[in-house]
Design a protein around this motif. Structure first.
Motif, PDB file in Angstrom:
ATOM      1  N   ASP A   1      -1.395  10.817  -6.655  1.00 16.86           N
ATOM      2  CA  ASP A   1      -0.870  12.190  -6.598  1.00 16.86           C
ATOM      3  C   ASP A   1      -1.692  13.105  -5.691  1.00 16.86           C
ATOM      4  N   TYR A   2      -2.723  12.543  -5.027  1.00 16.79           N
ATOM      5  CA  TYR A   2      -3.443  13.384  -4.053  1.00 16.79           C
ATOM      6  C   TYR A   2      -2.571  13.630  -2.826  1.00 16.79           C
ATOM      7  N   ILE A   3      -1.498  12.837  -2.693  1.00 20.33           N
ATOM      8  CA  ILE A   3      -0.441  13.161  -1.724  1.00 20.33           C
ATOM      9  C   ILE A   3       0.757  13.542  -2.600  1.00 20.33           C
TER      10      ILE A   3
ATOM     11  N   LEU B   1       4.659   3.207   3.141  1.00 25.84           N
ATOM     12  CA  LEU B   1       3.704   2.132   3.475  1.00 25.84           C
ATOM     13  C   LEU B   1       2.255   2.592   3.381  1.00 25.84           C
ATOM     14  N   GLN B   2       2.012   3.860   3.698  1.00 25.46           N
ATOM     15  CA  GLN B   2       0.635   4.370   3.736  1.00 25.46           C
ATOM     16  C   GLN B   2      -0.281   3.416   4.525  1.00 25.46           C
ATOM     17  N   SER B   3      -1.342   2.907   3.908  1.00 23.62           N
ATOM     18  CA  SER B   3      -2.307   2.143   4.716  1.00 23.62           C
ATOM     19  C   SER B   3      -1.788   0.793   5.188  1.00 23.62           C
ATOM     20  N   ILE B   4      -0.670   0.333   4.667  1.00 19.46           N
ATOM     21  CA  ILE B   4      -0.123  -0.924   5.210  1.00 19.46           C
ATOM     22  C   ILE B   4       0.263  -0.692   6.670  1.00 19.46           C
TER      23      ILE B   4
ATOM     24  N   THR C   1     -10.617   1.212   7.161  1.00 23.53           N
ATOM     25  CA  THR C   1     -11.024   2.418   6.425  1.00 23.53           C
ATOM     26  C   THR C   1     -10.274   3.579   7.076  1.00 23.53           C
ATOM     27  N   ASN C   2     -10.205   4.726   6.391  1.00 23.83           N
ATOM     28  CA  ASN C   2      -9.486   5.845   7.014  1.00 23.83           C
ATOM     29  C   ASN C   2     -10.136   6.244   8.341  1.00 23.83           C
ATOM     30  N   GLY C   3     -11.475   6.289   8.372  1.00 25.14           N
ATOM     31  CA  GLY C   3     -12.166   6.640   9.604  1.00 25.14           C
ATOM     32  C   GLY C   3     -11.836   5.653  10.720  1.00 25.14           C
TER      33      GLY C   3
ATOM     34  N   SER D   1       3.549  16.529   3.551  1.00 23.47           N
ATOM     35  CA  SER D   1       2.852  16.679   2.271  1.00 23.47           C
ATOM     36  C   SER D   1       1.398  16.219   2.400  1.00 23.47           C
ATOM     37  N   GLU D   2       1.196  15.091   3.094  1.00 20.93           N
ATOM     38  CA  GLU D   2      -0.181  14.601   3.247  1.00 20.93           C
ATOM     39  C   GLU D   2      -1.008  15.549   4.120  1.00 20.93           C
ATOM     40  N   LYS D   3      -0.379  16.058   5.161  1.00 22.68           N
ATOM     41  CA  LYS D   3      -1.098  16.974   6.062  1.00 22.68           C
ATOM     42  C   LYS D   3      -1.555  18.236   5.309  1.00 22.68           C
TER      43      LYS D   3
ATOM     44  N   ARG E   1      -9.542  15.931   3.291  1.00 21.83           N
ATOM     45  CA  ARG E   1     -10.581  14.891   3.387  1.00 21.83           C
ATOM     46  C   ARG E   1     -10.441  14.097   4.694  1.00 21.83           C
ATOM     47  N   ASN E   2      -9.196  13.750   5.032  1.00 20.89           N
ATOM     48  CA  ASN E   2      -8.994  13.045   6.303  1.00 20.89           C
ATOM     49  C   ASN E   2      -9.342  13.948   7.482  1.00 20.89           C
ATOM     50  N   ALA E   3      -9.057  15.251   7.321  1.00 20.53           N
ATOM     51  CA  ALA E   3      -9.428  16.190   8.390  1.00 20.53           C
ATOM     52  C   ALA E   3     -10.944  16.201   8.548  1.00 20.53           C
TER      53      ALA E   3
ATOM     54  N   ALA F   1      -0.749  12.417  14.159  1.00 21.52           N
ATOM     55  CA  ALA F   1      -0.200  11.074  14.417  1.00 21.52           C
ATOM     56  C   ALA F   1      -0.564  10.117  13.288  1.00 21.52           C
ATOM     57  N   TYR F   2      -1.786  10.247  12.754  1.00 23.25           N
ATOM     58  CA  TYR F   2      -2.215   9.381  11.651  1.00 23.25           C
ATOM     59  C   TYR F   2      -1.341   9.609  10.408  1.00 23.25           C
ATOM     60  N   PHE F   3      -1.071  10.869  10.080  1.00 18.69           N
ATOM     61  CA  PHE F   3      -0.263  11.149   8.887  1.00 18.69           C
ATOM     62  C   PHE F   3       1.166  10.623   9.065  1.00 18.69           C
TER      63      PHE F   3
ATOM     64  N   THR G   1      -8.362  -4.511   1.756  1.00 20.04           N
ATOM     65  CA  THR G   1      -8.362  -3.796   0.474  1.00 20.04           C
ATOM     66  C   THR G   1      -9.693  -3.073   0.246  1.00 20.04           C
ATOM     67  N   TYR G   2     -10.390  -2.765   1.341  1.00 18.62           N
ATOM     68  CA  TYR G   2     -11.595  -1.918   1.301  1.00 18.62           C
ATOM     69  C   TYR G   2     -12.676  -2.473   0.372  1.00 18.62           C
ATOM     70  N   ASP G   3     -13.187  -1.574  -0.499  1.00 20.60           N
ATOM     71  CA  ASP G   3     -14.242  -1.987  -1.427  1.00 20.60           C
ATOM     72  C   ASP G   3     -13.674  -2.815  -2.588  1.00 20.60           C
TER      73      ASP G   3
ATOM     74  N   GLY H   1      -1.641  -0.358   0.207  1.00 26.10           N
ATOM     75  CA  GLY H   1      -1.417   1.038   0.583  1.00 26.10           C
ATOM     76  C   GLY H   1      -1.279   1.857  -0.684  1.00 26.10           C
ATOM     77  N   VAL H   2      -1.629   3.148  -0.612  1.00 26.91           N
ATOM     78  CA  VAL H   2      -1.575   3.972  -1.818  1.00 26.91           C
ATOM     79  C   VAL H   2      -0.150   4.335  -2.234  1.00 26.91           C
ATOM     80  N   GLY H   3       0.832   3.892  -1.463  1.00 27.14           N
ATOM     81  CA  GLY H   3       2.222   4.005  -1.906  1.00 27.14           C
ATOM     82  C   GLY H   3       2.531   2.938  -2.960  1.00 27.14           C
TER      83      GLY H   3
HETATM   84  N1  GLN Z   1      -2.514   8.110   4.085  1.00 23.61           N
HETATM   85  C1  GLN Z   1      -3.484   7.648   3.099  1.00 23.61           C
HETATM   86  C2  GLN Z   1      -4.791   8.352   3.311  1.00 23.61           C
HETATM   87  O1  GLN Z   1      -5.132   8.569   4.445  1.00 23.61           O
HETATM   88  C3  GLN Z   1      -3.629   6.169   3.231  1.00 23.61           C
HETATM   89  C4  GLN Z   1      -4.666   5.584   2.282  1.00 23.61           C
HETATM   90  C5  GLN Z   1      -4.294   4.237   1.739  1.00 23.61           C
HETATM   91  O2  GLN Z   1      -3.117   3.866   1.664  1.00 23.61           O
HETATM   92  N2  GLN Z   1      -5.280   3.515   1.270  1.00 23.61           N
HETATM   93  O3  GLN Z   1      -5.478   8.708   2.391  1.00 23.61           O
END
Ligand code: GLN
Length: 303
Positions: free
Chosen positions: A24-26, A60-63, A111-113, A155-157, A162-164, A186-188, A238-240, A256-258
């Motif tokens: 729900d952070y998005i 899809l988010q991070s996918i 990673t997001n970065g 909505s994410e923008k 944090r991404n900013a 473009a990332y969002f 899958t990061y950490d 992805g967080v979706g």
């Molecule tokens: N758009 C999400 C973010 O930047 C993607 C993160 C994810 O799916 N792990 O936070």
């Protein structure tokens, strides 16, 4: 046999639907019901096995970072590694401190970065990057209706502070060439790509087939590029949470967080699963369990 296994899975994982938390952070994602579930496995040989709402689209988010990497590997070759590393990330996907610890260089492209740095590189090489990505994804899915969901991107923008912060931080280290706002936008939009499990399992099938799309014999990646992308997905997808993911699944995958997860079974198939409630690593709880069951019962491990 795979169809018999997969059709039992929704019932088996249903108790887990309430154990995670929807992202729900998005805010636009927070509205999706945690009771949704779909799983589709597309085989290199052409068969498809499925359970649940396999034609329903999700974010899809991070996918989407996996699709961006296809273009980055093709367009940039080894230059890609000037901006991002190939090291495990022991912190959350949106960790800022880790970027600082590593001298401003994102640890890996997922990673997001790292993904923001890749978007910057792609924008530098191709002003029409988002269109190019859409063309690629439509071709890989064979579905011309695939699109970005601009309301999710907006909505994410709106809440993407944090991404900013990450993007401005990268800029301060000289990692980004373009304007921070352009890269973030473009990332969002990239993250807002929406498709179904059916689409997703088809789209990545080339990764299970040495880089060649078995549906039409198109070379998407060379065998070497294909090996590289699979390795990156297995280690960093899958990061950490990758340690737990590789222990339980043992295959390349991207979360992805979706609530979606895509998994590559080399030589055999691609499995896509969707269940919106997430664990602390941003991976679908029921999705992960569903994959574990399918891989175990279907004897799909590679080790
Ligand atoms: N758009 C999400 C973010 O930047 C993607 C993160 C994810 O799916 N792990 O936070």
């Amino acid at each position: 046999m795979y169809q018999a296994i997969i059709k039992e899975i929704p019932e088996q994982v249903r108790p887990l639907f309430n154990q995670g938390k929807v992202a729900d952070y998005i805010p636009a994602l927070g509205k999706v019901s945690p009771m949704k579930f779909a799983m589709a496995a597309k085989a290199v040989s052409g068969e498809i096995y499925y359970a649940g709402e396999v034609d329903e689209k999700f974010s899809l988010q991070s996918i989407s970072k996996a699709f961006a990497m296809i273009l980055a590997i093709r367009m940039l070759g080894d230059d890609l590694w000037q901006k991002v590393g190939r090291s495990l990330s022991a912190r959350a996907f949106n960790s800022i401190s880790q970027i600082e610890e590593y001298g401003g260089r994102p640890r890996n492209p997922f990673t997001n970065g790292g993904a923001i740095a890749i978007v910057d590189l792609l924008l530098t090489h191709d002003v029409h990057y988002l269109e190019s990505l859409l063309i690629l994804v439509r071709k890989l899915t064979g579905n011309r209706k695939i699109d970005y969901d601009r309301s999710v991107a907006k909505s994410e923008k709106e809440f993407g502070h944090r991404n900013a912060a990450i993007a401005y931080f990268l800029k301060s280290y000289g990692i980004l060439k373009n304007q921070v706002e352009d890269v973030l936008d473009a990332y969002f939009v990239q993250c807002s790509l929406a498709m179904s499990c059916n689409d997703l399992s088809r789209s990545l099938l080339f990764l299970a087939n040495r880089g060649v799309d078995p549906k039409n014999e198109t070379v998407v990646l060379t065998p070497q590029q294909n090996r590289h992308l699979n390795a990156l997905l297995m280690m960093f997808g899958t990061y950490d949470g990758a340690g737990d993911f590789v222990f339980r699944i043992g295959l390349p995958g991207k979360s992805g967080v979706g609530g979606g997860i895509a998994v590559i079974v080399p030589g055999k198939m691609v499995i896509a699963v969707w269940s919106p409630a997430l664990d602390e690593f941003g991976t679908s709880v029921a999705g992960l369990k569903a994959l574990e069951i399918f891989i175990e019962k279907g004897d799909l491990g590679i080790f």
